[in-house]
Design an enzyme around this catalytic site. Structure first.
Site, PDB file in Angstrom:
ATOM      1  N   CYS A  28      22.690  39.927 -71.942  1.00 37.06           N
ATOM      2  CA  CYS A  28      23.425  41.139 -72.038  1.00 37.06           C
ATOM      3  C   CYS A  28      22.527  42.291 -72.888  1.00 37.06           C
ATOM      4  CB  CYS A  28      24.588  41.092 -72.905  1.00 37.06           C
ATOM      5  SG  CYS A  28      24.553  40.522 -74.732  1.00 37.06           S
ATOM      6  N   CYS A  41      14.259  32.551 -79.737  1.00 35.68           N
ATOM      7  CA  CYS A  41      13.872  31.091 -79.717  1.00 35.68           C
ATOM      8  C   CYS A  41      12.552  30.934 -79.937  1.00 35.68           C
ATOM      9  CB  CYS A  41      14.526  30.573 -78.254  1.00 35.68           C
ATOM     10  SG  CYS A  41      13.537  28.787 -78.121  1.00 35.68           S
ATOM     11  N   CYS A  44      10.540  28.809 -76.925  1.00 34.30           N
ATOM     12  CA  CYS A  44      10.375  29.340 -75.650  1.00 34.30           C
ATOM     13  C   CYS A  44      10.235  30.762 -75.589  1.00 34.30           C
ATOM     14  CB  CYS A  44      11.219  28.858 -74.488  1.00 34.30           C
ATOM     15  SG  CYS A  44      12.924  29.466 -74.545  1.00 34.30           S
ATOM     16  N   CYS A 174     -18.651  53.721 -87.599  1.00 34.08           N
ATOM     17  CA  CYS A 174     -19.467  54.435 -86.424  1.00 34.08           C
ATOM     18  C   CYS A 174     -20.841  54.708 -86.900  1.00 34.08           C
ATOM     19  CB  CYS A 174     -18.465  55.552 -86.094  1.00 34.08           C
ATOM     20  SG  CYS A 174     -19.435  56.880 -85.125  1.00 34.08           S
ATOM     21  N   CYS A 236     -15.521  53.353 -68.570  1.00 30.95           N
ATOM     22  CA  CYS A 236     -17.041  53.772 -68.138  1.00 30.95           C
ATOM     23  C   CYS A 236     -17.259  55.398 -68.266  1.00 30.95           C
ATOM     24  CB  CYS A 236     -17.229  53.177 -66.725  1.00 30.95           C
ATOM     25  SG  CYS A 236     -18.672  53.692 -65.871  1.00 30.95           S
ATOM     26  N   CYS A 239     -18.180  57.070 -64.763  1.00 34.13           N
ATOM     27  CA  CYS A 239     -17.043  57.170 -63.981  1.00 34.13           C
ATOM     28  C   CYS A 239     -16.021  58.093 -64.674  1.00 34.13           C
ATOM     29  CB  CYS A 239     -16.233  55.699 -63.573  1.00 34.13           C
ATOM     30  SG  CYS A 239     -17.480  54.545 -62.651  1.00 34.13           S
ATOM     31  N   CYS A 310      12.741  56.688 -62.991  1.00 32.47           N
ATOM     32  CA  CYS A 310      14.129  57.479 -62.455  1.00 32.47           C
ATOM     33  C   CYS A 310      14.432  57.179 -61.232  1.00 32.47           C
ATOM     34  CB  CYS A 310      13.726  58.853 -62.975  1.00 32.47           C
ATOM     35  SG  CYS A 310      12.367  59.687 -62.005  1.00 32.47           S
ATOM     36  N   HIS A 733      11.039  64.103 -60.321  1.00 32.55           N
ATOM     37  CA  HIS A 733      11.955  63.516 -61.084  1.00 32.55           C
ATOM     38  C   HIS A 733      13.280  63.340 -60.490  1.00 32.55           C
ATOM     39  CE1 HIS A 733      14.099  62.308 -64.617  1.00 32.55           C
ATOM     40  NE2 HIS A 733      14.861  63.186 -64.688  1.00 32.55           N
TER      41      HIS A 733
END
Length: 780
Positions: A28, A41, A44, A174, A236, A239, A310, A733
């Site tokens: 539910c 639980c 599990c 850095c 990358c 890319c 949606c 949408h």
């Protein structure tokens, strides 16, 4: 007090591949925000409500899993008169759950009915793992986004510099600034630089990108995203995209970083992207700026947008509003099915959604969602378990991309039809099924042939007729002549000429073909296709379709069947299975390329023994699974069958807005040629296509009686619509408009707008009816 069940239980923290249900109950929509919280639980990781419905205790008894973690979340009280915190530096701030909520944890043994020490050595690491793990819904979203990623040549051909161990202290910040988070390790040389500033308050000065530009090194990994299971953010720079590194463990070990020692400490790019997508909102005001009135109560519950979902929300709202679905799945007095894994059980999840929408217990204003005008909306339900279950194994619905709402409707119909319906509970899709009769008549000898096809929906092509160009400020807007629903249905059921040779008289004059209803369904689903081609790209256009709000008759579209004065065409003989013998020289030539013999024979069959065309077929189908596993089986179709049923071609035509049955028919008619198939589709707009168990027609009924009824009058009324805004059905949408009983006048009705989780009194319904994409008509 010691607990024998805790001592005997084999507990371990969840691993990355395990689902952790710590948001809402698997049976539910009661959640961790309720007064009693949610029980997870610890064996599990199932989530069960701890309140009056007691699904947690039911799980404990059925699975003998008594050890649980109760999670209860309460919203923090906001003190409005505090001065804003001083900001020492520019940041992109975003509220976190920690900012908004207080979370209380309590471990218990449900069988002993005692509290357990959450700091104990056996429970502490498990509880920590549960709270750090992604929730089920978030982990599924991440998987869906990440499955879109692939490797690239820069990763596959990457040459790493001389191996060395990078000490932990050098991983602290850095190389060019003092930032200690959002750090990216160059996999080629071991340089460490900060990333770009990210939404959500993650700082960055782009020094990793600067290093890539200076060194021409392309591939970097985000340190805080590395998990022991071998996943991480890989980027990358060459890319300029996210990638996957199949050898990440080895590439990191090159720099002395061992996967097993790593712990994920930061959100991945995917997780941040999902959070950003979920912040999108849509206007809920009238043209004059008046805010629409929120509605609450049974049948007035919204569904949250899970990220481009949606299309699912609009269809589920329409379906669950129909008596066939509502009565089938909203059964508050029945026990839920007893299953080991409720989250993976279709019956349980459909009942969960029906209960969520119709019980009214979740449809209430949330003070935290009150806007500046003092209007509060509801939270809405997140049907993440149902979305994952329905999309599992499907190439499109398992992704986070926007999908076609009508294709989703057909997909869920197929899944429900094929599922089990026990205890005298019927298949709710039967209410949508009907029989369409097709009549062929030879233009020369006038003999006729009748055939029938069982369906659960129809496509209507909307005539496109541009209006004269507007003047003034609207001169750039294209407008189309409004058409009525009757015009579209008249076109759908009108006779058309088809080029076929008569099997009785041999005439080549052709036939007339006409489709009419042999039976009508209880609910008629109509998909309005409004497609045109602009610069060779199929786009959806806004053509107003005038649909009556009052009941209307479909009597004139009922088929009359064979008449006493009609003579039937002779039955066509069963097609003989054609034999196929591959050309020996061509077969040897293809095998010399290294392809399996079965694959080569199938290529030659598809290419009618042309070695050149067969070679092209082989390279087009080089990634097809299981092609080598079985010999060629000829099923009576034309020699081009192997290529015409190509799922990739069907998918490409689907992306252009054509349904799978139409795409299959077009490819069959044109020998699999894509360009000719597109031309065929636009020249045969009324053809519904070929239906089979992989298509969109309803599955054959097990009863001897045909679905639907032929009794008259056939009076139908518009009940709900799924509307779409955007130029492509795969973007934009979707919202739903549902006709609901009028609370103040029981004899009347009112229209309600369901815009994801927002449920409001509809505004300008007549206008939205004109631009609907899927109509649901109920038989009166």
């Amino acid at each position: 007090m010691t607990c024998p069940h805790l001592e005997a239980a084999n507990l371990s923290p969840p691993i990355l591949s395990q689902s952790v249900y710590r948001e809402d109950c698997t049976q539910c929509f009661d959640s961790l925000d309720d007064a009693d919280g949610l029980d997870v639980c610890l064996q599990c990781f199932n989530g069960g409500c701890a309140g009056e419905r007691a699904h947690s205790r039911l799980h404990s008894v059925l699975r003998s899993h008594p050890i649980i973690l109760n999670i209860r979340r309460t919203r923090k009280r906001v003190i409005r008169d505090e001065p804003p915190a001083k900001m020492s530096k520019l940041a992109i701030a975003a509220e976190t759950d920690e900012d908004r909520f207080d979370t209380a944890l309590k471990a218990r043994c449900l069988e002993c009915d005692i509290d357990l020490d959450i700091s104990g050595p056996k429970l502490a690491p498990v509880i920590s793992g549960v709270m750090k793990a992604n929730t089920f819904s978030r982990s599924e979203e991440v998987k869906a986004w990440e499955q879109e990623l692939a490797s690239c040549e820069h990763i596959l051909l990457m040459q790493q510099a001389e191996s060395r161990k990078i000490e932990q202290r050098t991983l602290g910040h850095c190389y060019a600034c003092d930032l200690r988070e959002n750090l990216w390790l160059c996999l080629e040389c071991g340089n460490l630089g900060c990333g770009r500033k990210q939404m959500g308050g993650v700082d960055g000065n782009s020094h990793a990108l600067a290093h890539s530009n200076e060194s021409s090194h392309g591939v970097a990994v985000k340190l805080g995203s590395i998990t022991p299971e071998g996943t991480a953010d890989i980027y990358c720079y060459k890319c300029d995209d996210e990638r996957v590194d199949e050898n990440l463990g080895a590439h990191l070990a090159h720099w002395g970083i061992i996967l097993a020692d790593r712990e994920k400490t930061e959100k991945s790019l995917t997780e941040m992207q999902i959070e950003q997508n979920l912040r999108w909102d849509f206007s809920m005001t009238t043209e004059d700026g008046k805010e629409l009135k929120p509605l609450f109560g049974p049948g007035l519950t919204g569904l949250k947008n899970l990220g481009n979902s949606c299309y699912m929300a609009s269809i589920m709202q329409c379906l669950m509003d129909m008596p066939a679905f509502r009565d089938r799945y909203y059964r508050p007095n029945d026990d839920l099915p007893v299953v080991d894994d409720p989250a993976s059980d279709l019956e349980t999840q459909l009942r969960k959604v029906a209960d969520g929408l119709w019980s009214g217990r979740y449809s209430k204003p949330d003070s935290a969602l009150t806007n500046e005008n003092g209007i509060a909306h509801q939270q809405g339900l997140a049907p993440s378990m149902l979305k994952h279950l329905i999309g599992r194994g499907h190439a499109e619905f398992s992704t986070m991309r926007q999908q076609d709402a009508f294709e989703f409707l057909q997909h869920i119909f197929k899944i429900i039809t094929r599922s089990k319906h026990e205890n005298a509970l019927s298949d709710p899709t039967k209410a949508f099924r009907f029989v369409l009769e097709q009549r062929l008549q030879c233009l020369s000898c006038k003999k006729v042939k009748y055939s029938t096809n069982e369906q659960d929906s129809i496509f209507i092509d909307v005539p496109l007729e541009k209006l004269p160009a507007a003047e003034g400020e609207n001169a750039q807007l294209e407008a189309y002549r409004p058409v009525t629903l009757k015009e579209c249905l008249d076109n759908f059921t009108s006779a058309e000429r088809v080029e076929l040779t008569c099997t009785a008289c041999g005439s080549k004059d052709g036939y007339t073909k006409q489709s009419l209803f042999k039976t009508f369904p209880d609910t008629l689903v109509v998909n309005a296709r409004k497609m045109t081609v602009i610069n060779w790209v199929p786009v959806k256009v806004d053509v107003p379709v005038i649909v009556p709000d009052e009941p209307f008759h479909l009597d004139s579209y009922l088929a009359k069947g064979q008449q006493s004065n009609e003579e039937l065409l002779p039955e066509e003989p069963e097609p003989q299975t054609p034999s196929f013998v591959p050309n020996d020289a061509a077969l040897a030539q293809l095998e010399s390329f290294g392809f399996h013999r079965n694959r080569c024979i199938k290529a030659l069959y598809a290419a009618e023994n042309s070695a050149e065309q067969a070679a092209a077929w082989l390279f087009d189908h080089i990634e097809d699974p299981n092609v080598d596993d079985s010999p060629l089986v000829i099923d009576g179709q034309s020699s081009g069958a192997a290529s015409t049923a190509d799922p990739e071609k069907i998918e490409l035509l689907g992306a252009m807005g054509f349904a799978a049955p139409q795409a299959k028919k077009a490819l069959k008619e044109t020998g699999g040629d894509m360009e000719r198939a597109v031309e065929w589709l636009f020249s045969h707009p009324d053809d519904q296509g070929e239906y089979d168990d992989e298509g969109t027609s309803a599955a054959p009924t097990t009863s001897q009686d045909p679905p639907g009824t032929a009794t008259l009058p056939a009076l139908f009324q518009l009940q709900s619509i799924a509307c779409h805004k955007g130029t492509s059905i795969h973007a934009g949408h979707y919202v739903a408009f549902l006709r609901k009983p009028n609370i103040e006048d029981a004899s009347g009705s009112t229209w309600v707008l369901f815009n994801d989780e927002k449920v409001v009194e509809a505004y300008e319904v007549e206008e939205m009816r004109k631009f609907a994409y899927v109509y649901f008509f109920s038989r009166c």
